[in-house]
Scaffold this motif. Sequence first.
Motif: not given
Length: 333
Positions: A220-229
């Motif tokens: 998880l390297t980006e805020a948006a990617t992490a939030q999507a999880q």
Amino acid sequence: MHAAVPLPALAPASPWRLCVAPMMDWTDRHCRAFHRVLAPGARLYTEMLHAQALLHGAAAHLLAQAPGERPTALQLGGSDPLQLAAAARIGVAHGYDEINLNVGCPSERVQAGRFGACLMREPALVADCVRAMQDAVSIPVTVKCRIGVDEQDAEADLDRFVETLLRRTRLRVLIVHARKAWLSGLSPAENRSVPPLDYARVYRLKQRHPQLTVVLNGGLTEAATAQAQLAHVDGVMLGRAAYHDPWVLACLDAELRGVPPPLRADALHALRPYVESELARGTALKHITRHLLGLYLGRPGARRFRRVLTEGAVRADAGWGLIEQALAQVERI
């Protein structure tokens, strides 16, 4: 006229919604003090500490926390239920909010000591360890694992591992690094990037055990990617991204709390009381500034910011003024 039907109360956000991973040689108390000013809503974790180290007189040094750092979890390594229970009690005495058992580290040292990822092959022993700690302390006891090791089946073997823990302990929180650990053939560094990520496997685990709080870790390297999880699991845990590009952590925390992120310079100034307190105690500035180097990653002046800190912090008289000098390299742009 009908009476209004009260809306159901929103479920409170999980305390594990945003976590910063335990990272050896990185997440010491200085790093955690910095992460706390960046991410007031995050749950922080210590480096992995072996239970024996706490039982042999080093606890006061190893378990020191920064003022205002909590909530913080103590991650323990080991496979002896009695030792882990005793170490967990020491963690509680030092003000920790959670005890986390490492069942994911793939290094040769932990394999030789029969702890870390190799314990995924011994779910009954892990259950004994967790239950012993749960019986010893009243704070949450959690587990951090992989989706499997070596030739294990990431479906059947992970299910068996988790179901053993749920059947034999009161486990409520599981943190899953969504990669296998290859104990033969890959270095610890390679184990953090070479085995493919399998987020869908962690999603299925959550679907199978909806009562279990499942936190996703890995890649998880980006805020948006992490939030999507968070549409699939209860929480996310950032590791190297939170360290090398800490602004990702700040932005994700602010987004989840519904507030704007602080300015980078404001975050550093919020750290000043801690820095000056540590300097007064005799801590060398370099032990703190090494954790700040990524704050301006990708921004104009970032290289000069890093150079000022790395070259100046080694001086015996280095103090807060050096951080102001480093800020001057970026804030004027």
